[in-house]
Design an enzyme around this catalytic site. Structure first.
Site, PDB file in Angstrom:
ATOM      1  N   ARG A  47     -34.757  98.143 -13.795  1.00  0.00           N
ATOM      2  CA  ARG A  47     -33.463  97.645 -13.554  1.00  0.00           C
ATOM      3  C   ARG A  47     -32.491  98.765 -12.863  1.00  0.00           C
ATOM      4  NH1 ARG A  47     -31.481  95.421 -19.082  1.00  0.00           N
ATOM      5  NH2 ARG A  47     -33.633  96.235 -19.919  1.00  0.00           N
ATOM      6  N   ASP A 169     -35.105  99.238 -26.485  1.00  0.00           N
ATOM      7  CA  ASP A 169     -35.637  98.503 -25.378  1.00  0.00           C
ATOM      8  C   ASP A 169     -37.350  98.205 -25.481  1.00  0.00           C
ATOM      9  OD1 ASP A 169     -35.711  96.629 -23.548  1.00  0.00           O
ATOM     10  OD2 ASP A 169     -35.247  98.079 -21.768  1.00  0.00           O
ATOM     11  N   ARG A 173     -43.460  96.023 -21.500  1.00  0.00           N
ATOM     12  CA  ARG A 173     -43.199  96.758 -20.087  1.00  0.00           C
ATOM     13  C   ARG A 173     -42.849  98.346 -20.381  1.00  0.00           C
ATOM     14  NH1 ARG A 173     -44.462  93.084 -16.722  1.00  0.00           N
ATOM     15  NH2 ARG A 173     -44.351  94.803 -15.134  1.00  0.00           N
TER      16      ARG A 173
HETATM   17  P1  ADP Z   1     -36.682 101.056 -15.956  1.00  0.00           P
HETATM   18  O1  ADP Z   1     -35.610 101.772 -17.069  1.00  0.00           O
HETATM   19  O2  ADP Z   1     -36.112 100.869 -14.690  1.00  0.00           O
HETATM   20  O3  ADP Z   1     -37.216  99.549 -16.712  1.00  0.00           O
HETATM   21  P2  ADP Z   1     -39.199 102.259 -16.753  1.00  0.00           P
HETATM   22  O4  ADP Z   1     -39.095 103.753 -17.081  1.00  0.00           O
HETATM   23  O5  ADP Z   1     -39.476 101.253 -17.751  1.00  0.00           O
HETATM   24  O6  ADP Z   1     -38.038 101.853 -15.779  1.00  0.00           O
HETATM   25  O7  ADP Z   1     -40.282 102.108 -15.737  1.00  0.00           O
HETATM   26  C1  ADP Z   1     -40.531 100.981 -14.936  1.00  0.00           C
HETATM   27  C2  ADP Z   1     -41.960 100.658 -14.846  1.00  0.00           C
HETATM   28  O8  ADP Z   1     -42.712 101.526 -14.006  1.00  0.00           O
HETATM   29  C3  ADP Z   1     -42.603 100.240 -16.097  1.00  0.00           C
HETATM   30  O9  ADP Z   1     -42.599  99.202 -16.716  1.00  0.00           O
HETATM   31  C4  ADP Z   1     -43.891 100.860 -15.963  1.00  0.00           C
HETATM   32  O10 ADP Z   1     -44.875  99.860 -15.190  1.00  0.00           O
HETATM   33  C5  ADP Z   1     -43.734 101.704 -14.764  1.00  0.00           C
HETATM   34  N1  ADP Z   1     -43.836 103.206 -15.204  1.00  0.00           N
HETATM   35  C6  ADP Z   1     -42.848 103.967 -15.695  1.00  0.00           C
HETATM   36  N2  ADP Z   1     -43.411 105.231 -16.058  1.00  0.00           N
HETATM   37  C7  ADP Z   1     -44.667 105.210 -15.675  1.00  0.00           C
HETATM   38  C8  ADP Z   1     -45.532 106.339 -15.750  1.00  0.00           C
HETATM   39  N3  ADP Z   1     -45.315 107.715 -16.239  1.00  0.00           N
HETATM   40  N4  ADP Z   1     -46.801 105.983 -15.452  1.00  0.00           N
HETATM   41  C9  ADP Z   1     -47.189 104.839 -15.110  1.00  0.00           C
HETATM   42  N5  ADP Z   1     -46.361 103.727 -14.917  1.00  0.00           N
HETATM   43  C10 ADP Z   1     -45.098 103.970 -15.006  1.00  0.00           C
HETATM   44 MG    MG Z   2     -38.425  99.762 -18.567  1.00  0.00          MG
HETATM   45 MG    MG Z   3     -34.969 101.054 -18.783  1.00  0.00          MG
END
Ligand code: ADP
Ligand code: MG
Ligand code: MG
Length: 372
Positions: A47, A169, A173
């Protein structure tokens, strides 16, 4: 491949690697300068920005990029990762952050984190089932990561302390699969430090306590706007544990060994997908979860034995309608750690398959007592 040219050190990392107390991963991490960061491909689009697979020197990392207008989420996530005692196998390792020129003359903000090559748990479960030992490894890692966030460490000998942190949260995911098929919790963008339970955080209004997270995973009291603010710390932990219950249900529903012999593991479904489909509205969720107190159905094709019984109970005790009746994350962790031990014992006694025919009652201890 985009190479960052700015010659700044990643600000989360000290110049002297020995100054890091964060365990082996960080201290063996040499060459912090951002010019060595190479973005490879987008692995997540959330997001509030995008997440990239990248390398920093030769090491694989994940880079979370926030546009400048989401600076608040960046600062929040950075500050949580920078707390003492955040080094834990079920949390990502934080390597540092940077601010750099972004597209169209703007600024973008980056967090450098450890990389989980198998991606998020939800995508993993869509593609694969898990066996019993993987189920145990994943679920107890998730519970231990959450328990660690929730734990307050009061001043250590070095004067460092960690407040209780609520995730706010938790969902599949925001859980990543590690190469050893354990899991870690990610996305601390909405996480909150809770310092002292009385009255909660001044900065946090009622609205933000009631109004965050992912709709599908919102606890009944969040959907009702009825979070108990008098004990903010407990309330926020209980909201996380509700979501943990849904996560355990997702994992369990894809665990092939939990089903009776000959029963095929059903396809992955989101929590409440069967009940309410893919795009529920806030009102749909309110009616379903708060008013009708509905929860995802635990599979009726699961084996029936002591171990599966304890798992069912644990999941139900996580998502109890009464927030105060829910387990703590630490207690969930402890219960989940018992499961493989019970399983092995049942297996040794050839009792894993009980429940093939529910009418046959095996002579359990209770049965014996009742007969007397
Ligand atoms: P947001 O706050 O935008 O949801 P996230 O930190 O949840 O961001 O990251 C979005 C997506 O990116 C996660 O759902 C996952 O699929 C992928 N992702 C995030 N961090 C990692 C990581 N360290 N290694 C692999 N995939 C990641
Ligand atoms: Mg996320
Ligand atoms: Mg987030």
């Amino acid at each position: 491949i985009h190479v960052i040219r700015k010659k700044t050190a990643l600000s989360g990392l000290p110049d002297d690697p020995s100054a890091m107390e964060n365990g082996s991963e960080t201290s063996s991490f040499i060459g912090y300068s951002a010019e060595h960061l190479k973005l490879i491909e987008v692995i997540g689009q959330g997001r509030y920005g995008s997440v990239w697979h990248a390398t920093l020197r030769e090491r694989e990392v994940a880079v979370k990029i926030f546009p400048n207008h989401y600076r608040n989420f960046f600062i929040n996530e950075r500050d949580i990762y920078s707390l003492p005692f955040m080094d834990h196998p079920a949390l990502l390792t934080y390597f540092g952050c940077d601010e750099r020129p972004g597209p169209e003359g703007g600024t973008e903000l980056i967090l450098v984190l450890s990389y989980a090559p198998l991606g998020c748990l939800q995508d993993y479960l869509r593609k694969s089932t898990v066996d019993w030992s993987t189920f145990c490894r994943m679920s107890s890692a998730i519970a231990s990561g959450l328990a660690h966030l929730h734990t307050e460490f009061s001043k250590s000998e070095k004067g460092r302390s960690k407040p209780c942190v609520s995730h706010r949260d938790l969902n599949t995911r925001n859980i990543l699969v590690k190469p050893d098929l354990s899991c870690c919790i990610c996305d601390l963008g909405l996480a909150m430090k809770i310092c002292g339970s009385a009255g909660g955080n001044e900065k946090t209004g009622t609205k933000s306590l009631n109004d965050v997270g992912t709709l599908r995973y919102m606890a009944p009291e969040v959907l009702e706007g009825a979070v108990n603010l008098r004990d903010c710390e407990s309330s926020l932990k209980q909201i996380d544990v509700y979501a943990l219950g849904l996560v355990l249900w997702e994992l369990g529903s894809r665990c092939s060994d939990l089903y009776l012999t000959g029963v095929e593991t059903p396809q992955y479904k989101l929590p409440f997908e069967l009940e309410i489909g893919l795009r529920p509205s806030f009102e749909d969720m309110q009616v379903l979860v708060s008013r009708r107190k509905s929860r995802p159905l635990l599979p009726d094709k699961w084996r029936e034995n002591q171990c599966v019984h304890l798992l069912r109970e644990t999941i139900e005790d996580c998502w109890d309608q009464d927030a105060e009746a829910r387990l703590t994350a630490l207690c969930v962790e402890e219960r989940l750690k018992e499961l493989p031990i019970i399983w092995e014992r049942l297996k040794g006694g050839n009792l894993l398959h009980t429940g093939v025919s529910p009418t046959v009652n095996l002579p359990t201890q209770t049965a014996t007592i009742n007969n007397n």
